[in-house]
Design a protein around this motif. Structure first.
Motif, PDB file in Angstrom:
ATOM      1  N   UNK A 193      -0.111   2.755   9.119  1.00 57.59           N
ATOM      2  CA  UNK A 193      -0.551   1.440   9.587  1.00 57.59           C
ATOM      3  C   UNK A 193      -2.044   1.238   9.331  1.00 57.59           C
ATOM      4  N   UNK A 194      -2.829   2.295   9.550  1.00 57.68           N
ATOM      5  CA  UNK A 194      -4.275   2.197   9.304  1.00 57.68           C
ATOM      6  C   UNK A 194      -4.556   1.943   7.826  1.00 57.68           C
ATOM      7  N   UNK A 195      -3.836   2.627   6.937  1.00 59.98           N
ATOM      8  CA  UNK A 195      -4.025   2.397   5.503  1.00 59.98           C
ATOM      9  C   UNK A 195      -3.678   0.961   5.131  1.00 59.98           C
ATOM     10  N   UNK A 196      -2.603   0.458   5.711  1.00 55.75           N
ATOM     11  CA  UNK A 196      -2.183  -0.913   5.430  1.00 55.75           C
ATOM     12  C   UNK A 196      -3.236  -1.902   5.935  1.00 55.75           C
ATOM     13  N   UNK A 197      -3.764  -1.656   7.132  1.00 59.04           N
ATOM     14  CA  UNK A 197      -4.812  -2.527   7.680  1.00 59.04           C
ATOM     15  C   UNK A 197      -6.071  -2.490   6.817  1.00 59.04           C
ATOM     16  N   UNK A 220      -1.837  -5.718  -9.678  1.00 61.09           N
ATOM     17  CA  UNK A 220      -2.093  -4.310  -9.352  1.00 61.09           C
ATOM     18  C   UNK A 220      -2.326  -4.131  -7.852  1.00 61.09           C
ATOM     19  N   UNK A 221      -3.092  -5.063  -7.258  1.00 66.41           N
ATOM     20  CA  UNK A 221      -3.353  -4.952  -5.831  1.00 66.41           C
ATOM     21  C   UNK A 221      -2.084  -5.211  -5.015  1.00 66.41           C
ATOM     22  N   UNK A 222      -1.247  -6.134  -5.502  1.00 67.82           N
ATOM     23  CA  UNK A 222       0.029  -6.371  -4.824  1.00 67.82           C
ATOM     24  C   UNK A 222       0.901  -5.122  -4.878  1.00 67.82           C
ATOM     25  N   UNK A 223       0.875  -4.431  -6.023  1.00 65.65           N
ATOM     26  CA  UNK A 223       1.653  -3.195  -6.144  1.00 65.65           C
ATOM     27  C   UNK A 223       1.103  -2.115  -5.216  1.00 65.65           C
ATOM     28  N   UNK A 224      -0.234  -2.043  -5.105  1.00 66.74           N
ATOM     29  CA  UNK A 224      -0.835  -1.060  -4.205  1.00 66.74           C
ATOM     30  C   UNK A 224      -0.470  -1.368  -2.753  1.00 66.74           C
ATOM     31  N   UNK A 225      -0.511  -2.656  -2.407  1.00 67.61           N
ATOM     32  CA  UNK A 225      -0.149  -3.035  -1.036  1.00 67.61           C
ATOM     33  C   UNK A 225       1.323  -2.759  -0.780  1.00 67.61           C
ATOM     34  N   UNK A 226       2.167  -3.022  -1.789  1.00 62.78           N
ATOM     35  CA  UNK A 226       3.598  -2.760  -1.638  1.00 62.78           C
ATOM     36  C   UNK A 226       3.840  -1.272  -1.384  1.00 62.78           C
ATOM     37  N   UNK A 227       3.110  -0.417  -2.120  1.00 58.89           N
ATOM     38  CA  UNK A 227       3.264   1.025  -1.937  1.00 58.89           C
ATOM     39  C   UNK A 227       2.905   1.417  -0.495  1.00 58.89           C
ATOM     40  N   UNK A 229       2.891  -0.615   2.128  1.00 61.34           N
ATOM     41  CA  UNK A 229       3.856  -1.218   3.040  1.00 61.34           C
ATOM     42  C   UNK A 229       5.153  -0.409   3.080  1.00 61.34           C
ATOM     43  N   UNK A 230       5.592   0.073   1.917  1.00 60.15           N
ATOM     44  CA  UNK A 230       6.815   0.872   1.873  1.00 60.15           C
ATOM     45  C   UNK A 230       6.626   2.218   2.577  1.00 60.15           C
ATOM     46  N   UNK A 231       5.415   2.774   2.456  1.00 62.99           N
ATOM     47  CA  UNK A 231       5.144   4.018   3.189  1.00 62.99           C
ATOM     48  C   UNK A 231       5.213   3.771   4.687  1.00 62.99           C
ATOM     49  N   UNK A 232       4.638   2.638   5.137  1.00 60.85           N
ATOM     50  CA  UNK A 232       4.703   2.296   6.549  1.00 60.85           C
ATOM     51  C   UNK A 232       6.148   2.081   6.973  1.00 60.85           C
ATOM     52  N   UNK A 233       6.910   1.383   6.119  1.00 55.89           N
ATOM     53  CA  UNK A 233       8.332   1.160   6.427  1.00 55.89           C
ATOM     54  C   UNK A 233       9.080   2.470   6.575  1.00 55.89           C
ATOM     55  N   UNK A 234       8.842   3.389   5.641  1.00 55.55           N
ATOM     56  CA  UNK A 234       9.579   4.650   5.664  1.00 55.55           C
ATOM     57  C   UNK A 234       9.282   5.458   6.928  1.00 55.55           C
ATOM     58  N   UNK A 235       8.005   5.469   7.352  1.00 48.76           N
ATOM     59  CA  UNK A 235       7.682   6.225   8.566  1.00 48.76           C
ATOM     60  C   UNK A 235       8.305   5.572   9.794  1.00 48.76           C
ATOM     61  N   UNK A 236       8.334   4.225   9.824  1.00 51.82           N
ATOM     62  CA  UNK A 236       8.963   3.543  10.949  1.00 51.82           C
ATOM     63  C   UNK A 236      10.459   3.827  10.990  1.00 51.82           C
ATOM     64  N   UNK A 237      11.094   3.824   9.819  1.00 57.27           N
ATOM     65  CA  UNK A 237      12.527   4.104   9.758  1.00 57.27           C
ATOM     66  C   UNK A 237      12.814   5.528  10.219  1.00 57.27           C
ATOM     67  N   UNK A 238      11.963   6.472   9.818  1.00 56.68           N
ATOM     68  CA  UNK A 238      12.161   7.864  10.258  1.00 56.68           C
ATOM     69  C   UNK A 238      12.101   7.971  11.777  1.00 56.68           C
TER      70      UNK A 238
END
Length: 616
Positions: A193-197, A220-227, A229-238
């Motif tokens: 979450x901190x990285x996303x913020x 490129x920045x959208x792809x970086x943000x997507x990466x 966001x997906x990391x945040x999603x994966x940790x929340x799902x776990x």
């Protein structure tokens, strides 16, 4: 670490002990009264309905109503008190954290990710709020309900009570190993979450968004943000899956046990070993009993999450500012500025910030204008053996190529950084021996890219002097040559200028910052490329207007444009962190040295008869 956090958390709650105890008492009253309806239902069934006693049915019905109203009142009081307690505790924690962050030195903010810092102030503090408002409340309530329902079951039928209690070891076994896994997941969630913020804060600021557009880096920045966001999603799902697995197992166990008890009790009723009312009461009590049995393991996991959040806040609170008042610090007296054999090396960025807030080396971009350059994990020398003196009423110009240490020299004066060796003095006292707040009020600094807050012009000016009336604000703006701009704006001083003053031009921002400095009336003035966005004519008008204000003050002027410092009483030429030469403009221009080469590389200034320095 978590055990230490528990002890620290108890200490933090100490000032709220009375309200905490009262809230706990209300929670226990509310939870304890939950078993009353079961006993009343037993009496109503056995001695009222089955006995055909209408009077008793009505009396017990009224008692059930009274018990419900009592529970409702207790629940209302408990909810209000717990909510107010949680809000007060987290408000104090958030304010303490903000105040502590404000005391941190430049090294902290140079090495920390801004989004990660904001995430601690908001997300982690919110985690502590949830710990008090939800987790601890549920835990206390569940424990009391578990105890009261267990005792009630023992009173009704000790055999069924013992059978229900046999579930406890199984429930513990299902959840015992989840705590360590959840701690890791909770850390990962908060870091993600901190990285996303951080990404959002940088890329969605006015300057960040414009930079992305100018370089066509949107995809490129959208792809970086997507990466991220997906990391945040994966940790929340776990984390959710872990909760779901534990919850599903507990539900299966308690449902099976409830079914077994119903069959057992029903058999006893048919055989005459139990009354119908007792079976009804036990069914109600089993619902009360298994609720806490299911809730407590989840509370345990939530408690781990809350303590991880508190521990992350505590990590910052325990990180002492690297620059503070020394014992016996004195008030500032005098305006003579002197550097004596001063050397300075920027520390490793990681050394000035907690590890969890530090920028990984691979993410570091080009150095900012006010931060250190070079390696992430090694100090980098910037200044060596700097010696000069500036008396009151004297102006000292500092010139040199980019990266020569000009801005760093100014920041040693106000203790944004401290010298590695040598002494920086004001009024013959080492700045390290002066009260820090007083020192920074004594010095007025305007930088090349001054920071303006998202607010009105009036609010930005009153940052320097909160009690200044409009007449004083306008007088400062007139001296700074920005009054005409303000009068052209539809709302004048009330005009909102946007994040970092994006609604204004670079020159307007600089002049507004100079007006803000004038309102503060400092004794020592540092102009660090403060007029770099102005044309020569505007700069000259500004210098003329500033001359009366600066006449009795010590003035340090840092500039690339040599016309800005040509009338300074002393000019220092920095090269590779050292004073390569010094003297007046006339003296240095005659030599075939670094100043002469800088002079030859620049276009000649506009000739103005009788032009004089603003600091002379």
């Amino acid at each position: 670490m978590i055990d230490d956090a528990y002890a620290s958390f108890r200490g933090f709650l100490a000032p709220f002990r009375i309200r905490t105890a009262l809230a706990g008492l209300l929670i226990m009253v509310n939870a304890g009264t939950a078993v009353l309806p079961a006993f009343l239902a037993k009496e109503l069934t056995d001695k009222g309905v089955l006995a055909g006693d209408l009077t008793r049915v009505r009396a017990l019905g009224a008692a059930l109503l009274a018990a419900g109203l009592l529970a409702a009142c207790a629940a209302l009081g408990e909810r209000w008190l717990v909510t107010r307690l949680a809000e007060d505790v987290t408000a104090r924690l958030r304010c303490d954290l903000f105040a502590h962050l404000q005391r941190q030195s430049a090294a902290f903010f140079n090495g920390a990710r801004s989004g990660a810092v904001v995430s601690r102030l908001h997300g982690d503090v919110q985690g502590v709020h949830d710990l008090i408002a939800r987790t601890l409340r549920t835990a206390v309530s569940s424990l009391v309900m578990l105890a009261s329902a267990g005792v009630a079951l023992l009173v009704l039928d000790w055999r069924i009570a013992l059978a229900a209690a046999a579930l406890a070891p199984l429930v513990y076994a299902l959840t015992a190993r989840s705590g360590a896994v959840l701690r890791r997941i909770a850390h990962d969630q908060l870091d993600a979450t901190a990285d996303l913020d951080s990404l959002a804060a940088e890329r969605l600021s006015a300057g960040g968004a414009e930079t992305v557009r100018l370089f066509g880096a949107g995809p490129r920045e959208a792809a970086r943000f997507r990466h991220a966001a997906l990391r945040s999603r994966d940790t929340m799902v776990r984390g959710t899956l872990l909760d779901a697995r534990v919850g599903a197992a507990l539900t299966a166990v308690t449902t099976s046990a409830t079914a077994a008890v119903y069959v057992w009790a029903g058999t006893m009723v048919i055989g005459g070993g139990m009354t119908v009312g007792t079976m009804v009461a036990m069914a109600s009590l089993l619902t009360i009993l298994y609720g806490p049995i299911t809730a407590l393991p989840v509370c345990r996991l939530d408690l781990v999450r809350g303590m991880v959040s508190f521990d992350r806040v505590r990590e910052i609170m325990r990180f002492a500012p690297s620059i503070t008042d020394r014992p016996g610090a004195r008030a500032v007296a005098g305006t003579t500025v002197s550097f004596t054999d001063v050397s300075f090396a920027y520390p490793a960025r990681a050394a000035g910030v907690p590890a969890s807030l530090a920028m990984p080396p691979k993410t570091l971009g080009p150095p900012g204008p006010s931060g250190p350059e070079g390696d992430y994990d090694r100090p980098r020398p910037v200044l060596e053996h700097i010696t000069f003196t500036a008396e009151p009423g004297m102006s000292v110009g500092v010139v040199g190529s980019s990266g020569s240490g000009k801005s760093t020299l100014a920041r040693l004066l106000n203790r944004s950084w401290e010298p590695t060796a040598g002494r920086v003095e004001i009024g013959e006292t080492d700045v390290r021996e002066l009260v820090l707040d007083g020192l920074q009020r004594h010095i007025g600094m305007v930088t090349q890219d001054p920071y303006l807050f998202h607010g009105s012009i009036r609010d930005n000016l009153r940052l320097a002097r909160p009690d200044a009336d409009d007449a004083r604000l306008l007088a400062a703006c007139a001296t700074a040559q920005v009054l005409a701009t303000i009068r052209r704006l539809p709302e004048g001083l009330d005009t909102v200028i946007g994040d970092r003053g994006v609604q204004l031009s670079g020159g307007e921002r600089q002049r507004l910052a100079i007006a803000r400095m004038l309102l503060r009336e400092p004794e020592v003035v540092v102009l660090d490329e403060a007029t770099s966005h102005l044309d020569n004519a505007t700069e000259h008008a500004l210098q003329e207007a500033l001359r009366p204000f600066l006449r009795s003050r010590t003035c340090l002027i840092i500039a690339h444009r040599l016309s800005t410092v040509r009338h300074a009483d002393l000019i220092l030429v920095l090269a590779d962190g050292k004073i390569a030469e010094q003297g007046t403009h006339t003296e240095l221009a005659r030599r075939a040295g670094p100043y002469r080469r800088l002079l030859d590389a620049q276009p000649p200034p506009l000739a103005r008869p009788g032009e004089v320095s603003a600091c002379s």
